[in-house]
Write an enzyme that holds these catalytic residues in place. Structure first.
Site, PDB file in Angstrom:
ATOM      1  N   THR A  83      -5.540   0.351   6.680  1.00  0.00           N
ATOM      2  CA  THR A  83      -5.511  -0.578   5.541  1.00  0.00           C
ATOM      3  C   THR A  83      -4.357  -0.200   4.612  1.00  0.00           C
ATOM      4  O   THR A  83      -4.311  -0.665   3.477  1.00  0.00           O
ATOM      5  CB  THR A  83      -6.829  -0.511   4.729  1.00  0.00           C
ATOM      6  OG1 THR A  83      -7.095   0.861   4.422  1.00  0.00           O
ATOM      7  CG2 THR A  83      -7.997  -1.111   5.471  1.00  0.00           C
ATOM      8  N   GLY A  90      -5.453  10.348  -1.698  1.00  0.00           N
ATOM      9  CA  GLY A  90      -5.261   9.813  -3.044  1.00  0.00           C
ATOM     10  C   GLY A  90      -6.491   8.986  -3.402  1.00  0.00           C
ATOM     11  O   GLY A  90      -7.584   9.185  -2.856  1.00  0.00           O
ATOM     12  N   ARG A  91      -6.295   8.037  -4.313  1.00  0.00           N
ATOM     13  CA  ARG A  91      -7.438   7.261  -4.820  1.00  0.00           C
ATOM     14  C   ARG A  91      -8.241   6.575  -3.717  1.00  0.00           C
ATOM     15  O   ARG A  91      -9.466   6.696  -3.650  1.00  0.00           O
ATOM     16  CB  ARG A  91      -6.932   6.201  -5.796  1.00  0.00           C
ATOM     17  CG  ARG A  91      -6.472   6.743  -7.128  1.00  0.00           C
ATOM     18  CD  ARG A  91      -5.905   5.619  -7.960  1.00  0.00           C
ATOM     19  NE  ARG A  91      -4.649   5.170  -7.392  1.00  0.00           N
ATOM     20  CZ  ARG A  91      -3.457   5.443  -7.905  1.00  0.00           C
ATOM     21  NH1 ARG A  91      -3.369   6.118  -9.019  1.00  0.00           N
ATOM     22  NH2 ARG A  91      -2.359   5.020  -7.320  1.00  0.00           N
ATOM     23  N   ILE A  92      -7.546   5.848  -2.830  1.00  0.00           N
ATOM     24  CA  ILE A  92      -8.284   5.053  -1.837  1.00  0.00           C
ATOM     25  C   ILE A  92      -8.872   5.970  -0.758  1.00  0.00           C
ATOM     26  O   ILE A  92     -10.001   5.764  -0.304  1.00  0.00           O
ATOM     27  CB  ILE A  92      -7.394   3.940  -1.245  1.00  0.00           C
ATOM     28  CG1 ILE A  92      -6.900   3.019  -2.378  1.00  0.00           C
ATOM     29  CG2 ILE A  92      -8.157   3.121  -0.202  1.00  0.00           C
ATOM     30  CD1 ILE A  92      -5.909   1.928  -1.960  1.00  0.00           C
ATOM     31  N   HIS A 139      -4.347  -8.661   6.061  1.00  0.00           N
ATOM     32  CA  HIS A 139      -4.027  -7.933   4.818  1.00  0.00           C
ATOM     33  C   HIS A 139      -5.009  -8.352   3.717  1.00  0.00           C
ATOM     34  O   HIS A 139      -4.628  -8.967   2.713  1.00  0.00           O
ATOM     35  CB  HIS A 139      -2.582  -8.172   4.371  1.00  0.00           C
ATOM     36  CG  HIS A 139      -2.080  -7.082   3.462  1.00  0.00           C
ATOM     37  ND1 HIS A 139      -0.803  -6.592   3.493  1.00  0.00           N
ATOM     38  CD2 HIS A 139      -2.715  -6.373   2.490  1.00  0.00           C
ATOM     39  CE1 HIS A 139      -0.654  -5.645   2.583  1.00  0.00           C
ATOM     40  NE2 HIS A 139      -1.815  -5.493   1.963  1.00  0.00           N
ATOM     41  N   GLU A 158       4.470  -9.255   8.263  1.00  0.00           N
ATOM     42  CA  GLU A 158       3.293 -10.041   7.855  1.00  0.00           C
ATOM     43  C   GLU A 158       3.748 -11.421   7.422  1.00  0.00           C
ATOM     44  O   GLU A 158       4.793 -11.519   6.750  1.00  0.00           O
ATOM     45  CB  GLU A 158       2.554  -9.332   6.716  1.00  0.00           C
ATOM     46  CG  GLU A 158       1.995  -7.994   7.162  1.00  0.00           C
ATOM     47  CD  GLU A 158       1.254  -7.239   6.050  1.00  0.00           C
ATOM     48  OE1 GLU A 158       1.127  -7.785   4.937  1.00  0.00           O
ATOM     49  OE2 GLU A 158       0.814  -6.119   6.309  1.00  0.00           O
ATOM     50  N   ARG A 212      -0.247   0.567   5.146  1.00  0.00           N
ATOM     51  CA  ARG A 212       0.916  -0.291   5.362  1.00  0.00           C
ATOM     52  C   ARG A 212       1.229  -0.280   6.856  1.00  0.00           C
ATOM     53  O   ARG A 212       1.135   0.775   7.511  1.00  0.00           O
ATOM     54  CB  ARG A 212       2.127   0.206   4.578  1.00  0.00           C
ATOM     55  CG  ARG A 212       2.117  -0.159   3.097  1.00  0.00           C
ATOM     56  CD  ARG A 212       2.222  -1.674   2.864  1.00  0.00           C
ATOM     57  NE  ARG A 212       2.261  -2.042   1.458  1.00  0.00           N
ATOM     58  CZ  ARG A 212       1.193  -2.384   0.727  1.00  0.00           C
ATOM     59  NH1 ARG A 212      -0.011  -2.393   1.280  1.00  0.00           N
ATOM     60  NH2 ARG A 212       1.338  -2.727  -0.537  1.00  0.00           N
TER      61      ARG A 212
HETATM   62  C1  GLV Z   1      -2.186  -4.107  -1.187  1.00  0.00           C
HETATM   63  O1  GLV Z   1      -1.868  -3.893  -0.064  1.00  0.00           O
HETATM   64  C2  GLV Z   1      -1.702  -3.373  -2.291  1.00  0.00           C
HETATM   65  O2  GLV Z   1      -0.820  -2.523  -2.130  1.00  0.00           O
HETATM   66  O3  GLV Z   1      -2.177  -3.613  -3.404  1.00  0.00           O
END
Ligand code: GLV
Length: 369
Positions: free
Chosen positions: A264, A160-162, A317, A295, A266
């Site tokens: 990065t 996806g985007r990231i 996070h 967390e 979840r």
């Molecule tokens: C950060 O973890 C987000 O989902 O924006």
């Protein structure tokens, strides 16, 4: 006439909240850095607020929606991930919720890439040794060596985007890319990246031709030097392709003993007990983590085991934590601005009040006529 909506925000993100006040909204902000107790959220929602601004720390479920029955018009989440919001409950109560996609894409992807570099080149150990004054001499192989990133193969799990932003950064480091995406492979994007890789080689900018291809999840794990996770957290009840514990004892064992994981996305995407064991027993070589099942990371987490300290980098996070991304009130630049815009869209009936047309409404399906 200025609208006089009432809003409660569970965290303070500064300037953008003033944009609401300037529009005539009554905005109450929970100023404590810790999240508010659920009882306070329920109390505020019961008091008849129109909008709730939540963060990933707040559990937003049937109890909250029930408390807001007839009054709560929108939950506006200050993050892209919305796994803390029960979508089925929101849909049952017909309450739209929004998120902040896109504006944190580059910040999160670059953090993932820097985590990869820090892990592979052992930057933490290097700085600690220098600071603690254990840098005794220069020597070809002492005190330790790291793994080069340039030219290696990365598996990007979730394109996806990231995931796509991460791939763009990896291209600059001459990496080969294995992609995995449940359901919809983005062959157009992969094709464009391959063209850029070919062009770089054609112009003599890379010694070898790099490649990108979609493969199965298992093949991605088997072949990669680095595995970077970019999937949303989806539990079994939420998707035919759940991502909960996607990396577990079975799948971790598919990876090369020299391979490293970057997360990065979840925390619950990885079974942390299995990961700690994989590191301890050297099924894999390292992990750099920014997200956790609980967390902040509990003191007794197996990931804190001193026996794996050299292979396990832990971050708080922090992926989206840049001034611009977290705090810009501009809806096209920062999470604050986008979060507030999502709220305004719903409360002020932008887009003709058509919820599925509003770009930041997540649960559009509940409002399609
Ligand atoms: C950060 O973890 C987000 O989902 O924006």
């Amino acid at each position: 006439m200025k609208p006089n909506f009432r809003v409660f925000a569970t965290c303070d993100f500064g300037e953008a909240l003033n944009l609401l006040r300037q529009r005539g909204y009554e905005v109450e902000v929970y100023a404590n850095p810790d999240p508010p107790p659920k009882s306070l959220i329920l109390e505020k929602v019961r008091s008849g607020i129109d909008g709730l601004i939540s963060s990933l720390r707040d559990k937003i479920d049937a109890e909250v929606f029930e408390a807001g029955k007839g009054t709560l018009k929108v939950v506006s989440q200050y993050s892209v991930g919305v796994d803390n919001i029960n979508r089925a409950d929101a849909n049952r109560y017909k309450i739209p919720f929004t998120n902040t996609p896109d504006v944190l894409t580059e910040a999160t992807a670059e953090y993932a890439f820097f985590m990869l570099g820090a892990l592979a080149r052992r930057l933490w150990q290097a700085e600690r040794m220098t600071r603690e004054n254990h840098w005794d001499s220069w020597h070809p192989s002492l005190p330790f060596l790291g793994n080069e990133v340039t030219g290696k193969t990365i598996a990007v799990i979730g394109t996806g985007r990231i995931g796509q932003a991460m791939i763009k950064k990896c291209v600059g480091f001459d990496m080969n890319v294995l992609c995995y995406q449940a359901g919809r492979e983005n062959t157009k994007f992969a094709g464009a990246i391959q063209e850029i890789m070919d062009l770089r080689h054609h112009h003599g900018l890379t010694a070898h031709k790099q490649w990108i291809k979609y493969v199965s999840f298992e093949d991605a794990l088997r072949q990669a030097d680095f595995v970077s996770l970019h999937v949303p957290l989806l539990r079994e009840s939420e998707s035919p392709n759940p991502t909960y514990h996607m990396l577990n004892e079975h799948t971790l064992r598919l990876m090369k003993p020299s391979a490293m994981i970057i997360n990065t996305a979840r925390g619950p995407v990885i079974d942390e007990v299995a990961l700690a064991r994989a590191l301890k027993e050297n099924w894999i070589a390292g992990a750099a983590l920014d997200v956790y099942a609980t967390e902040p990371l509990p003191a007794d987490s197996p990931l804190r085991d001193p026996a794996i300290e050299d292979r396990c980098r832990l971050y708080p996070h922090h992926g989206s934590a840049t001034y611009e991304t977290r705090l810009s009130p501009d809806p096209n630049r920062g999470m604050s601005g986008r979060c507030v815009q999502g709220l305004i869209d719903v409360l002020e009936s932008n887009y003709g009040g058509d919820l599925p047309k509003m770009p930041f409404v997540v649960n559009k399906e509940a409002f399609v006529k």
